[in-house]
Design a protein around this motif. Structure first.
Motif, PDB file in Angstrom:
ATOM      1  N   MET A   1       0.836  -1.200   0.000  1.00  0.00           N
ATOM      2  CA  MET A   1       0.000   0.000   0.000  1.00  0.00           C
ATOM      3  C   MET A   1       0.867   1.246   0.000  1.00  0.00           C
ATOM      4  O   MET A   1       1.175   1.824   1.042  1.00  0.00           O
ATOM      5  N   ARG A   2       1.236   1.614  -1.183  1.00  0.00           N
ATOM      6  CA  ARG A   2       2.193   2.694  -1.353  1.00  0.00           C
ATOM      7  C   ARG A   2       1.691   4.001  -0.759  1.00  0.00           C
ATOM      8  O   ARG A   2       2.455   4.847  -0.321  1.00  0.00           O
ATOM      9  N   TYR A   3       0.372   4.186  -0.755  1.00  0.00           N
ATOM     10  CA  TYR A   3      -0.179   5.490  -0.396  1.00  0.00           C
ATOM     11  C   TYR A   3      -0.834   5.516   0.979  1.00  0.00           C
ATOM     12  O   TYR A   3      -1.300   6.552   1.434  1.00  0.00           O
ATOM     13  N   ALA A   4      -0.906   4.362   1.616  1.00  0.00           N
ATOM     14  CA  ALA A   4      -1.668   4.251   2.857  1.00  0.00           C
ATOM     15  C   ALA A   4      -1.244   5.276   3.901  1.00  0.00           C
ATOM     16  O   ALA A   4      -2.093   5.922   4.532  1.00  0.00           O
ATOM     17  N   ASN A   5       0.049   5.457   4.073  1.00  0.00           N
ATOM     18  CA  ASN A   5       0.504   6.391   5.107  1.00  0.00           C
ATOM     19  C   ASN A   5       0.090   7.826   4.815  1.00  0.00           C
ATOM     20  O   ASN A   5      -0.395   8.529   5.707  1.00  0.00           O
ATOM     21  N   GLU A   6       0.275   8.240   3.567  1.00  0.00           N
ATOM     22  CA  GLU A   6      -0.138   9.598   3.191  1.00  0.00           C
ATOM     23  C   GLU A   6      -1.638   9.799   3.407  1.00  0.00           C
ATOM     24  O   GLU A   6      -2.071  10.836   3.892  1.00  0.00           O
ATOM     25  N   ILE A   7      -2.399   8.803   3.007  1.00  0.00           N
ATOM     26  CA  ILE A   7      -3.862   8.929   3.120  1.00  0.00           C
ATOM     27  C   ILE A   7      -4.282   8.988   4.583  1.00  0.00           C
ATOM     28  O   ILE A   7      -5.108   9.807   4.976  1.00  0.00           O
ATOM     29  N   LEU A   8      -3.673   8.122   5.369  1.00  0.00           N
ATOM     30  CA  LEU A   8      -3.974   8.111   6.795  1.00  0.00           C
ATOM     31  C   LEU A   8      -3.642   9.466   7.412  1.00  0.00           C
ATOM     32  O   LEU A   8      -4.442  10.036   8.174  1.00  0.00           O
ATOM     33  N   GLU A   9      -2.488   9.981   7.050  1.00  0.00           N
ATOM     34  CA  GLU A   9      -2.034  11.298   7.504  1.00  0.00           C
ATOM     35  C   GLU A   9      -3.058  12.369   7.134  1.00  0.00           C
ATOM     36  O   GLU A   9      -3.475  13.191   7.961  1.00  0.00           O
ATOM     37  N   LEU A  10      -3.478  12.335   5.887  1.00  0.00           N
ATOM     38  CA  LEU A  10      -4.455  13.291   5.373  1.00  0.00           C
ATOM     39  C   LEU A  10      -5.729  13.275   6.217  1.00  0.00           C
ATOM     40  O   LEU A  10      -6.230  14.314   6.647  1.00  0.00           O
ATOM     41  N   ILE A  11      -6.222  12.076   6.466  1.00  0.00           N
ATOM     42  CA  ILE A  11      -7.461  11.924   7.223  1.00  0.00           C
ATOM     43  C   ILE A  11      -7.269  12.363   8.670  1.00  0.00           C
ATOM     44  O   ILE A  11      -8.136  13.008   9.256  1.00  0.00           O
ATOM     45  N   ASN A  12      -6.134  12.024   9.222  1.00  0.00           N
ATOM     46  CA  ASN A  12      -5.910  12.338  10.626  1.00  0.00           C
ATOM     47  C   ASN A  12      -5.658  13.817  10.883  1.00  0.00           C
ATOM     48  O   ASN A  12      -5.967  14.313  11.962  1.00  0.00           O
ATOM     49  N   THR A  13      -5.101  14.495   9.891  1.00  0.00           N
ATOM     50  CA  THR A  13      -4.792  15.901  10.126  1.00  0.00           C
ATOM     51  C   THR A  13      -5.922  16.812   9.653  1.00  0.00           C
ATOM     52  O   THR A  13      -6.228  17.797  10.301  1.00  0.00           O
ATOM     53  N   SER A  14      -6.529  16.478   8.528  1.00  0.00           N
ATOM     54  CA  SER A  14      -7.648  17.296   8.051  1.00  0.00           C
ATOM     55  C   SER A  14      -8.805  17.167   9.020  1.00  0.00           C
ATOM     56  O   SER A  14      -9.174  16.056   9.399  1.00  0.00           O
ATOM     57  N   HIS A  15      -9.384  18.290   9.412  1.00  0.00           N
ATOM     58  CA  HIS A  15     -10.540  18.168  10.292  1.00  0.00           C
ATOM     59  C   HIS A  15     -11.854  18.208   9.539  1.00  0.00           C
ATOM     60  O   HIS A  15     -12.921  18.314  10.123  1.00  0.00           O
ATOM     61  N   GLU A  16     -11.762  18.114   8.218  1.00  0.00           N
ATOM     62  CA  GLU A  16     -12.978  17.921   7.432  1.00  0.00           C
ATOM     63  C   GLU A  16     -13.263  16.428   7.395  1.00  0.00           C
ATOM     64  O   GLU A  16     -12.491  15.620   7.875  1.00  0.00           O
ATOM     65  N   HIS A  17     -14.352  16.072   6.766  1.00  0.00           N
ATOM     66  CA  HIS A  17     -14.660  14.663   6.578  1.00  0.00           C
ATOM     67  C   HIS A  17     -14.611  14.408   5.087  1.00  0.00           C
ATOM     68  O   HIS A  17     -15.593  14.617   4.377  1.00  0.00           O
ATOM     69  N   LEU A  18     -13.472  13.929   4.641  1.00  0.00           N
ATOM     70  CA  LEU A  18     -13.230  13.847   3.206  1.00  0.00           C
ATOM     71  C   LEU A  18     -13.887  12.636   2.566  1.00  0.00           C
ATOM     72  O   LEU A  18     -13.947  11.554   3.159  1.00  0.00           O
TER      73      LEU A  18
ATOM     74  N   GLU B   1      -2.392  15.771  -6.484  1.00  0.00           N
ATOM     75  CA  GLU B   1      -1.455  16.878  -6.538  1.00  0.00           C
ATOM     76  C   GLU B   1      -0.021  16.400  -6.320  1.00  0.00           C
ATOM     77  O   GLU B   1       0.906  16.871  -6.972  1.00  0.00           O
ATOM     78  N   GLN B   2       0.135  15.458  -5.394  1.00  0.00           N
ATOM     79  CA  GLN B   2       1.467  14.948  -5.085  1.00  0.00           C
ATOM     80  C   GLN B   2       1.867  13.784  -5.982  1.00  0.00           C
ATOM     81  O   GLN B   2       3.035  13.574  -6.257  1.00  0.00           O
ATOM     82  N   TYR B   3       0.871  12.980  -6.363  1.00  0.00           N
ATOM     83  CA  TYR B   3       1.138  11.778  -7.157  1.00  0.00           C
ATOM     84  C   TYR B   3       0.231  11.808  -8.379  1.00  0.00           C
ATOM     85  O   TYR B   3      -0.818  11.170  -8.391  1.00  0.00           O
ATOM     86  N   PRO B   4       0.640  12.541  -9.400  1.00  0.00           N
ATOM     87  CA  PRO B   4      -0.258  12.787 -10.531  1.00  0.00           C
ATOM     88  C   PRO B   4      -0.757  11.508 -11.202  1.00  0.00           C
ATOM     89  O   PRO B   4      -1.815  11.507 -11.823  1.00  0.00           O
ATOM     90  N   GLY B   5      -0.014  10.417 -11.070  1.00  0.00           N
ATOM     91  CA  GLY B   5      -0.435   9.189 -11.737  1.00  0.00           C
ATOM     92  C   GLY B   5      -1.502   8.404 -11.003  1.00  0.00           C
ATOM     93  O   GLY B   5      -2.117   7.507 -11.561  1.00  0.00           O
ATOM     94  N   VAL B   6      -1.728   8.758  -9.731  1.00  0.00           N
ATOM     95  CA  VAL B   6      -2.615   7.915  -8.920  1.00  0.00           C
ATOM     96  C   VAL B   6      -4.046   7.955  -9.435  1.00  0.00           C
ATOM     97  O   VAL B   6      -4.478   8.917 -10.068  1.00  0.00           O
ATOM     98  N   VAL B   7      -4.756   6.879  -9.152  1.00  0.00           N
ATOM     99  CA  VAL B   7      -6.069   6.639  -9.738  1.00  0.00           C
ATOM    100  C   VAL B   7      -7.088   6.443  -8.625  1.00  0.00           C
ATOM    101  O   VAL B   7      -6.745   5.998  -7.531  1.00  0.00           O
ATOM    102  N   LEU B   8      -8.327   6.789  -8.910  1.00  0.00           N
ATOM    103  CA  LEU B   8      -9.357   6.724  -7.865  1.00  0.00           C
ATOM    104  C   LEU B   8      -9.493   5.325  -7.265  1.00  0.00           C
ATOM    105  O   LEU B   8      -9.653   5.175  -6.054  1.00  0.00           O
ATOM    106  N   ALA B   9      -9.388   4.303  -8.101  1.00  0.00           N
ATOM    107  CA  ALA B   9      -9.523   2.928  -7.602  1.00  0.00           C
ATOM    108  C   ALA B   9      -8.467   2.623  -6.543  1.00  0.00           C
ATOM    109  O   ALA B   9      -8.740   1.921  -5.572  1.00  0.00           O
ATOM    110  N   THR B  10      -7.294   3.158  -6.746  1.00  0.00           N
ATOM    111  CA  THR B  10      -6.215   2.945  -5.767  1.00  0.00           C
ATOM    112  C   THR B  10      -6.566   3.602  -4.443  1.00  0.00           C
ATOM    113  O   THR B  10      -6.307   3.033  -3.372  1.00  0.00           O
TER     114      THR B  10
END
Lengths: 122, 122
Positions: free
Chosen positions: B1-18, B29-38
DNA sequence: CTCAGAAATTAGAATCATTCTAATTTTAAA
DNA sequence: TTTAAAATTAGAATGATTCTAATTTCTGAG
């Protein structure tokens, strides 16, 4: 709303938690011409009037339920829904919240008896 | 899970509900190649591990939230979600329920300040 | 009764969120 | 290295629900 009363009756008497699709299938027995969109129209209407509840559980289609106050046990394995009447928490919640509460939705996760049996007998 | 840490970070720091879509846009923005399914794969994975919560509100796409215990105020008008830390009801619930509780989900319906303002100024 | 407008229903296309499939790439570890 | 397992990509597919436009049914004023 030609079908609203029948649908309301169905939801109020059936102790299952029917999906739009399931309601549609039962209605079709009596009204072969009826169409799924009509069922949705009626359900949305009844819901907007507060005559039925809509229960949304992640991973499952919405289910429709009586409007009476009660909570839900939701099986984490199979998604099965069971009504449960617990003490009304409104006052307790309201005392902790600045804004005024319209209502609340309490879903309690557990493993239903059927799934528990399955897992244990492995 | 190449992106799991970044995503977890995003969720934990953002106080919105994404939503998955919103997370996807930020990750792109950071990983232009990434895809929604991922993003969905990573979110499902994190959720299965219990590292994030998934909040399902009828009529809205699922939103992702920190795993810490808390409840939600849900605006009946716009669907906006606000975290709220109330007393833990687990024991109180457990005392009323035969089967053992895994966890619970409490959504409290209200009209959020923004919507209240709108309605009043009519 | 009867006609006009409003409301509800039908049929089926469209939409949205999410999952799936198959091919490709990356990772890890032997 | 090579090889297998895991993750990612691309895009099709799915499922639930809503939408649109055409038609039918209902309602109530005259």
């Amino acid at each position: 709303m030609r079908y609203a009363n029948e649908i309301l009756e169905l939801i109020n008497t059936s102790h299952e938690h029917l999906t739009a699709e399931e309601i549609f299938l039962r209605m079709k027995e009596q009204y072969p011409g009826v169409v799924l969109a009509t069922i949705y129209n009626n359900l949305n209407h009844l819901h907007a009037e507060g005559k039925i509840r809509k229960v949304t559980v992640e991973g499952h289609p919405d289910r429709y339920d009586r409007a009476t106050r009660h909570d839900h046990l939701v099986c984490s394995k199979c998604g099965d829904l069971t009504d449960i009447i617990l003490d009304d928490f409104t006052e307790q919640l309201q005392s902790q919240i600045r804004d005024s509460i319209l209502s609340y939705d309490l879903q309690i996760r557990y493993i239903c008896p059927a799934c528990r049996k399955q897992t244990n007998q492995k």
